[in-house]
Scaffold this motif. Structure first.
Motif, short mmCIF file in Angstrom:
data_model
loop_
_atom_site.label_atom_id
_atom_site.label_comp_id
_atom_site.label_asym_id
_atom_site.label_seq_id
_atom_site.Cartn_x
_atom_site.Cartn_y
_atom_site.Cartn_z
N MET A 126 16.12 -6.56 3.64
CA MET A 126 14.86 -6.75 4.34
C MET A 126 14.24 -8.07 3.88
SD MET A 126 11.57 -4.23 4.52
CE MET A 126 11.12 -4.06 6.21
N THR A 127 13.62 -8.76 4.80
CA THR A 127 12.97 -10.03 4.46
C THR A 127 11.72 -9.76 3.63
OG1 THR A 127 11.64 -10.00 6.48
CG2 THR A 127 13.77 -11.11 6.59
N ASN A 128 11.26 -10.79 2.96
CA ASN A 128 10.04 -10.66 2.18
C ASN A 128 8.85 -10.46 3.11
OD1 ASN A 128 11.39 -10.98 -0.22
ND2 ASN A 128 11.09 -13.19 -0.29
N LEU A 129 8.02 -9.50 2.76
CA LEU A 129 6.84 -9.20 3.56
C LEU A 129 5.60 -9.74 2.88
CD1 LEU A 129 7.65 -5.48 4.44
CD2 LEU A 129 7.94 -7.47 5.91
N THR A 130 4.63 -10.10 3.69
CA THR A 130 3.36 -10.56 3.13
C THR A 130 2.59 -9.36 2.61
OG1 THR A 130 2.13 -10.33 5.19
CG2 THR A 130 3.28 -12.44 4.82
N GLU A 131 1.59 -9.64 1.82
CA GLU A 131 0.74 -8.57 1.30
C GLU A 131 0.06 -7.81 2.45
OE1 GLU A 131 -3.04 -7.84 -1.70
OE2 GLU A 131 -2.10 -9.80 -1.65
N LYS A 132 -0.36 -8.55 3.45
CA LYS A 132 -1.02 -7.92 4.61
C LYS A 132 -0.05 -6.98 5.34
CE LYS A 132 -3.78 -9.05 8.65
NZ LYS A 132 -4.41 -10.12 9.43
N GLU A 133 1.20 -7.40 5.49
CA GLU A 133 2.20 -6.55 6.14
C GLU A 133 2.49 -5.30 5.31
OE1 GLU A 133 4.81 -9.89 8.55
OE2 GLU A 133 5.13 -9.66 6.38
N LEU A 134 2.59 -5.47 4.00
CA LEU A 134 2.83 -4.32 3.13
C LEU A 134 1.67 -3.33 3.17
CD1 LEU A 134 4.46 -6.03 0.02
CD2 LEU A 134 5.55 -4.45 1.63
N LEU A 135 0.45 -3.84 3.22
CA LEU A 135 -0.71 -2.96 3.33
C LEU A 135 -0.70 -2.20 4.65
CD1 LEU A 135 -3.50 -5.24 1.80
CD2 LEU A 135 -2.52 -3.15 0.80
N ALA A 136 -0.32 -2.87 5.72
CA ALA A 136 -0.25 -2.21 7.03
C ALA A 136 0.82 -1.12 7.02
CB ALA A 136 0.03 -3.24 8.11
N ILE A 137 1.96 -1.41 6.42
CA ILE A 137 3.03 -0.41 6.33
C ILE A 137 2.59 0.76 5.47
CG2 ILE A 137 5.36 0.03 5.46
CD1 ILE A 137 6.03 -2.87 6.39
N ASN A 138 1.90 0.47 4.38
CA ASN A 138 1.39 1.53 3.52
C ASN A 138 0.41 2.42 4.28
OD1 ASN A 138 1.24 2.76 0.87
ND2 ASN A 138 -0.87 2.00 0.84
N ASP A 139 -0.46 1.81 5.06
CA ASP A 139 -1.40 2.58 5.88
C ASP A 139 -0.66 3.46 6.88
OD1 ASP A 139 -3.59 1.52 4.57
OD2 ASP A 139 -4.07 0.07 6.15
N LEU A 140 0.38 2.92 7.49
CA LEU A 140 1.19 3.67 8.44
C LEU A 140 1.84 4.87 7.77
CD1 LEU A 140 2.54 3.90 11.27
CD2 LEU A 140 4.34 2.44 10.38
N LEU A 141 2.43 4.64 6.60
CA LEU A 141 3.07 5.73 5.86
C LEU A 141 2.05 6.79 5.45
CD1 LEU A 141 5.61 3.76 3.66
CD2 LEU A 141 6.13 5.24 5.61
N ASP A 142 0.88 6.36 5.01
CA ASP A 142 -0.17 7.32 4.65
C ASP A 142 -0.57 8.16 5.85
OD1 ASP A 142 -0.24 6.46 2.02
OD2 ASP A 142 -2.05 5.24 2.27
N GLY A 143 -0.71 7.52 7.01
CA GLY A 143 -1.09 8.23 8.23
C GLY A 143 -0.03 9.24 8.64
N GLU A 144 1.22 8.83 8.60
CA GLU A 144 2.31 9.75 8.96
C GLU A 144 2.36 10.93 7.98
OE1 GLU A 144 4.06 9.91 11.64
OE2 GLU A 144 3.61 7.95 12.48
N SER A 145 2.18 10.65 6.70
CA SER A 145 2.19 11.71 5.70
C SER A 145 1.07 12.72 5.95
CB SER A 145 2.06 11.09 4.31
OG SER A 145 2.06 12.08 3.32
N GLU A 146 -0.10 12.22 6.28
CA GLU A 146 -1.23 13.12 6.58
C GLU A 146 -0.95 13.98 7.81
OE1 GLU A 146 -4.24 13.99 5.14
OE2 GLU A 146 -3.21 13.03 3.45
N LEU A 147 -0.35 13.38 8.83
CA LEU A 147 -0.02 14.14 10.04
C LEU A 147 1.02 15.22 9.76
CD1 LEU A 147 -0.07 11.22 12.61
CD2 LEU A 147 -1.64 13.17 12.54
N VAL A 148 1.99 14.91 8.92
CA VAL A 148 2.99 15.93 8.53
C VAL A 148 2.27 17.12 7.90
CG1 VAL A 148 4.88 16.46 6.93
CG2 VAL A 148 4.90 14.32 8.24
N LYS A 149 1.39 16.84 6.95
CA LYS A 149 0.67 17.91 6.25
C LYS A 149 -0.23 18.71 7.18
CE LYS A 149 0.52 15.22 2.01
NZ LYS A 149 -0.35 14.42 1.15
#
Length: 61
Positions: A1-24
């Motif tokens: 995977m290519t290097n991601l910017t901090e902003k991209e990593l934060l967006a992905i983290n938010d996405l993962l958090d949202g998906e995790s909440e929906l699973v629960k």
């Protein structure tokens, strides 16, 4: 995977958090209903969000 910017990593983290909440949440709904059809629907939705989480997470490895 290519290097991601901090902003991209934060967006992905938010996405993962949202998906995790929906699973629960949908798993909780599935566990809290006695209607078999609703139970199955909520469980299916929970599994779909788990698949989304896993797909995004796997791209980070």
């Amino acid at each position: 995977m290519t290097n991601l910017t901090e902003k991209e990593l934060l967006a992905i983290n938010d996405l993962l958090d949202g998906e995790s909440e929906l699973v629960k949440k949908f798993q909780m709904l599935s566990n809290s209903t006695s209607d078999p059809e609703l139970k199955q629907t909520f469980s299916n939705i929970s599994q779909k969000h788990q698949q989304h989480f896993n797909a995004v997470y796997s791209k980070l490895q």
